[in-house]
Design a protein around this motif. Sequence first.
Motif, short mmCIF file in Angstrom:
data_model
loop_
_atom_site.label_atom_id
_atom_site.label_comp_id
_atom_site.label_asym_id
_atom_site.label_seq_id
_atom_site.Cartn_x
_atom_site.Cartn_y
_atom_site.Cartn_z
N CYS A 56 0.90 -1.22 -0.05
CA CYS A 56 -0.16 0.11 -0.14
C CYS A 56 0.83 1.27 -0.02
O CYS A 56 2.00 1.36 0.49
CB CYS A 56 -0.71 -0.09 1.41
N SER A 57 0.63 2.19 -0.92
CA SER A 57 1.37 3.51 -0.89
C SER A 57 1.58 4.18 0.51
O SER A 57 2.43 4.94 0.39
CB SER A 57 0.81 4.33 -2.20
N ARG A 58 0.43 4.03 1.12
CA ARG A 58 0.33 4.98 2.43
C ARG A 58 0.94 4.02 3.67
O ARG A 58 1.84 4.67 4.34
CB ARG A 58 -1.11 5.41 2.67
N CYS A 59 0.53 2.80 3.92
CA CYS A 59 0.91 2.36 5.06
C CYS A 59 1.78 0.93 4.81
O CYS A 59 2.12 0.28 5.73
CB CYS A 59 -0.56 1.83 5.84
N ARG A 60 2.07 0.76 3.62
CA ARG A 60 3.15 -0.51 3.28
C ARG A 60 2.66 -1.65 3.72
O ARG A 60 3.33 -2.69 3.67
CB ARG A 60 4.43 -0.35 4.14
N THR A 61 1.22 -2.03 4.03
CA THR A 61 0.81 -3.41 4.11
C THR A 61 0.61 -3.91 2.80
O THR A 61 0.51 -3.28 1.65
CB THR A 61 -0.40 -3.51 5.08
N LEU A 62 0.38 -5.49 2.73
CA LEU A 62 0.27 -6.12 1.53
C LEU A 62 -1.11 -5.68 0.72
O LEU A 62 -2.01 -5.95 1.26
CB LEU A 62 0.63 -7.65 1.82
N THR A 63 -1.01 -5.27 -0.38
CA THR A 63 -2.46 -5.13 -1.24
C THR A 63 -2.25 -5.29 -2.62
O THR A 63 -0.90 -4.82 -3.10
CB THR A 63 -2.99 -3.83 -0.77
N GLU A 64 -3.14 -5.46 -3.50
CA GLU A 64 -3.09 -5.41 -5.00
C GLU A 64 -3.72 -4.06 -5.43
O GLU A 64 -3.32 -3.95 -6.70
CB GLU A 64 -3.76 -6.56 -5.68
N GLU A 65 -4.25 -3.28 -4.54
CA GLU A 65 -4.52 -1.88 -5.03
C GLU A 65 -3.33 -0.95 -4.76
O GLU A 65 -2.50 -1.02 -4.11
CB GLU A 65 -5.98 -1.43 -4.26
N GLU A 66 -3.66 0.33 -5.33
CA GLU A 66 -2.60 1.47 -4.71
C GLU A 66 -2.60 1.60 -3.19
O GLU A 66 -1.76 1.58 -2.59
CB GLU A 66 -2.85 2.50 -5.47
N PHE A 67 -4.06 1.62 -2.64
CA PHE A 67 -4.01 1.61 -1.20
C PHE A 67 -4.92 0.55 -0.60
O PHE A 67 -5.94 0.18 -1.40
CB PHE A 67 -4.90 3.17 -0.75
N CYS A 68 -4.69 0.16 0.65
CA CYS A 68 -5.21 -0.94 1.08
C CYS A 68 -6.67 -0.60 1.47
O CYS A 68 -7.00 0.59 1.59
CB CYS A 68 -4.36 -1.69 2.23
N THR A 69 -7.49 -1.54 1.86
CA THR A 69 -8.78 -1.42 2.35
C THR A 69 -8.90 -0.39 3.36
O THR A 69 -9.78 0.26 3.59
CB THR A 69 -9.47 -2.68 2.62
N ILE A 70 -7.86 -0.44 4.38
CA ILE A 70 -8.19 0.27 5.62
C ILE A 70 -7.76 1.64 5.04
O ILE A 70 -8.36 2.50 5.81
CB ILE A 70 -7.09 -0.22 6.63
N CYS A 71 -6.55 1.95 4.52
CA CYS A 71 -6.36 3.18 4.10
C CYS A 71 -7.11 3.95 3.28
O CYS A 71 -7.44 5.22 3.36
CB CYS A 71 -4.89 3.44 3.62
N ASN A 72 -8.15 3.09 2.51
CA ASN A 72 -9.17 3.59 1.56
C ASN A 72 -10.42 3.71 2.54
O ASN A 72 -11.50 4.60 1.72
CB ASN A 72 -9.54 2.62 0.74
N ASN A 73 -10.59 3.34 3.79
CA ASN A 73 -11.95 3.65 4.42
C ASN A 73 -11.87 4.77 5.07
O ASN A 73 -11.20 5.30 5.91
CB ASN A 73 -11.87 2.23 5.42
N HIS A 74 -13.28 5.67 4.64
CA HIS A 74 -12.89 6.99 5.01
C HIS A 74 -13.42 7.09 6.55
O HIS A 74 -13.54 8.11 7.24
CB HIS A 74 -13.97 7.77 4.29
N ARG A 75 -13.96 5.87 7.40
CA ARG A 75 -14.24 5.92 8.40
C ARG A 75 -13.10 5.71 9.54
O ARG A 75 -13.32 5.81 10.60
CB ARG A 75 -15.27 4.55 8.89
#
Lengths: 197, 197
Positions: A56-75
């Motif tokens: 993930c471009s923000r948090c470095r966790t493993l993901t196939e998107e640019e941002f992981c589901t947690i970083c993408n979650n607005h909540r």
Amino acid sequence: MFSPLIDELMSSLRCLPGVGPKSAQRMALHLLERDREGASRLAKALAESVDGVSECSRCRTLTEEEFCTICNNHRRLKSLLCVVETPADVLAIEQAGTYKGTYFVLHGHLSPIDGIGPSDLGLDQLQQLLSTGEVEEVIMATNPTIEGEATCHYISERAKKLQVTVSRIAQGVPLGGELEYIDGGTLAHAFSSRQKI
Amino acid sequence: MFSPLIDELMSSLRCLPGVGPKSAQRMALHLLERDREGASRLAKALAESVDGVSECSRCRTLTEEEFCTICNNHRRLKSLLCVVETPADVLAIEQAGTYKGTYFVLHGHLSPIDGIGPSDLGLDQLQQLLSTGEVEEVIMATNPTIEGEATCHYISERAKKLQVTVSRIAQGVPLGGELEYIDGGTLAHAFSSRQKI
């Protein structure tokens, strides 16, 4: 002993953690004799993951998107940043189910003896993230080992320079544990960090 | 919890025997974080094995050729045929290193309750092999379980009709075992099958 393809399958199964020669043989024969469909599915999943999964471009966790589901979650609170060593730690904290902030994954800890320095842990990226002013508190959740503590100390010093609050997850006796079976170091720490009730 | 590709990798790793959700997670993260080369190699080995490996035309063990290395070996005695339940049994006997004959792999045992009958075990193929007159002795090495014994009995009856000698591997106390820890059934059998010295 077997034919070359089966031997190659057995030896490549040994790249899995905790799989020795006997388990690899059992797995290979199980797949070939009884679960070829599962084997094909696993082959496909492995190939796709190796190609598709990155950090993930923000948090470095493993993901196939640019941002992981947690970083993408607005909540999720972007003002809270929990620093952990591995993606498995993210999962453990998520399963506890109370943390509402975001994460930063180091993929290891400082270990000069293994040649692992700040740049390998993405600390420049962390510094950049902290200097945006978005993060108000960094929660250090590296492992309570010597290397984890050293990494925690190093990161907290850098974060403090950027006027970010830094905290460390509490250390003490685990819930549901019996004092009788808890090691001396943990007990000593639990006594010295005792809190008024 | 993770992204779809990683979830799919974790769930497909569970087709391996002895791998539960925690091990699958550990394996997936290990491969993605530290051993992508191993993962690619495993994916390739799995795909190639599923496509390439089938059964030896003579003995039914797993191989990618028409005949396995043992059946192809001119030094192996074709007059001796050892009947086993699985390819893993072939490996165990080969590792003992004294048997010089060939094998016939049943890929299971007779089990009417699971719908496994003579045709699933390739017994027609075995009958054909025995009726060529090439085989002089059939050594029954099915497991010493109820199903293994029943399978042994069924096959030996069919083989005897073809005037082939049939023998059963010896049953008794294992070498290096301590009598104290050996089960009653084995001990009773060892006494009733005692041999003059």
